[in-house]
Motif scaffolding. Structure first.
Motif, PDB file in Angstrom:
ATOM      1  N   LEU A   1     -11.560 -21.237  22.869  1.00 47.02           N
ATOM      2  CA  LEU A   1     -10.572 -21.765  24.050  1.00 47.02           C
ATOM      3  C   LEU A   1     -11.148 -21.932  25.254  1.00 47.02           C
TER       4      LEU A   1
ATOM      5  N   GLN B   1     -12.510 -15.812  18.851  1.00 47.59           N
ATOM      6  CA  GLN B   1     -11.858 -17.186  18.617  1.00 47.59           C
ATOM      7  C   GLN B   1     -11.096 -17.502  20.100  1.00 47.59           C
ATOM      8  N   GLU B   2     -11.058 -16.693  21.026  1.00 49.37           N
ATOM      9  CA  GLU B   2     -10.611 -16.836  22.270  1.00 49.37           C
ATOM     10  C   GLU B   2     -11.463 -17.411  22.899  1.00 49.37           C
ATOM     11  N   ARG B   3     -12.727 -17.102  22.892  1.00 48.62           N
ATOM     12  CA  ARG B   3     -13.948 -17.607  23.634  1.00 48.62           C
ATOM     13  C   ARG B   3     -13.964 -19.041  23.218  1.00 48.62           C
TER      14      ARG B   3
ATOM     15  N   GLY C   1      -6.586 -19.524  26.775  1.00 47.09           N
ATOM     16  CA  GLY C   1      -7.412 -18.735  26.233  1.00 47.09           C
ATOM     17  C   GLY C   1      -8.108 -17.577  27.127  1.00 47.09           C
ATOM     18  N   SER C   2      -7.907 -17.895  28.430  1.00 48.36           N
ATOM     19  CA  SER C   2      -8.526 -16.841  29.324  1.00 48.36           C
ATOM     20  C   SER C   2      -7.218 -15.717  29.203  1.00 48.36           C
TER      21      SER C   2
ATOM     22  N   CYS D   1      -5.555 -14.899  26.823  1.00 49.14           N
ATOM     23  CA  CYS D   1      -5.492 -14.000  25.487  1.00 49.14           C
ATOM     24  C   CYS D   1      -6.552 -13.044  25.710  1.00 49.14           C
ATOM     25  N   CYS D   2      -7.606 -13.344  26.586  1.00 45.57           N
ATOM     26  CA  CYS D   2      -8.794 -12.544  26.611  1.00 45.57           C
ATOM     27  C   CYS D   2      -8.491 -11.184  27.460  1.00 45.57           C
TER      28      CYS D   2
ATOM     29  N   LEU E   1     -11.192 -11.663  16.816  1.00 47.41           N
ATOM     30  CA  LEU E   1      -9.754 -12.418  17.722  1.00 47.41           C
ATOM     31  C   LEU E   1     -10.486 -12.827  19.118  1.00 47.41           C
ATOM     32  N   SER E   2     -11.332 -11.883  19.798  1.00 47.22           N
ATOM     33  CA  SER E   2     -11.912 -12.146  20.791  1.00 47.22           C
ATOM     34  C   SER E   2     -12.808 -13.474  20.974  1.00 47.22           C
TER      35      SER E   2
END
Length: 132
Positions: free
Chosen positions: A98, A94-96, A79-80, A82-83, A91-92
């Motif tokens: 993770l 949703q990555e949070r 997740g990090s 992807c951020c 999408l950001s």
């Protein structure tokens, strides 16, 4: 004991930094009211709380706290990673999910692991040292 301090610190410090960012992300999604923005971040922490209970039960049931920490850490690293790239604001968020699914269970599991590995009169002092 000192290793436990660094493990706990490695998960706790990023959580403090992470807790500052969800409200601005939600406000960039179009919600301008402060109370609405704060309420839209509740699902992040609710998801993390449920995951903490699941990971805690599994880790205590199997006795594999280290393996559970490693597994949830891999999810958080994904997740990090992807951020780091510029993406759509939805999408950001949703990555949070993770990223937060790593920090909260990791902290609780680390405290549980440290308390299970120390016995006797040193337990209370060690937990105070690790957490404080």
């Amino acid at each position: 004991m000192y290793l436990g301090v660094f493990i706990y610190m490695g998960a706790d410090m990023p959580l403090y930094g992470f807790s500052l960012f969800p409200p601005p992300i939600v406000s960039n999604m179009g919600y301008k009211d402060t109370s609405t923005t704060q309420q839209m971040t509740v699902p992040l922490y609710t998801f993390a709380a449920v995951l903490t209970i699941i990971v805690g039960i599994y880790a205590d049931w199997t006795g594999r706290h280290g393996l559970c920490n490693t597994s949830i850490h891999i999810i958080g690293v994904a997740g990090s990673g992807c951020c780091l790239r510029p993406v759509d604001i939805m999408l950001s968020m949703q990555e949070r999910f993770l990223v937060l699914s790593e920090y909260i269970p990791y902290i609780a599991n680390t405290i549980s692991s440290m308390s299970n590995n120390i016995e006797g009169s040193y337990k209370r002092g060690m937990l105070g040292f690790v957490i404080g």
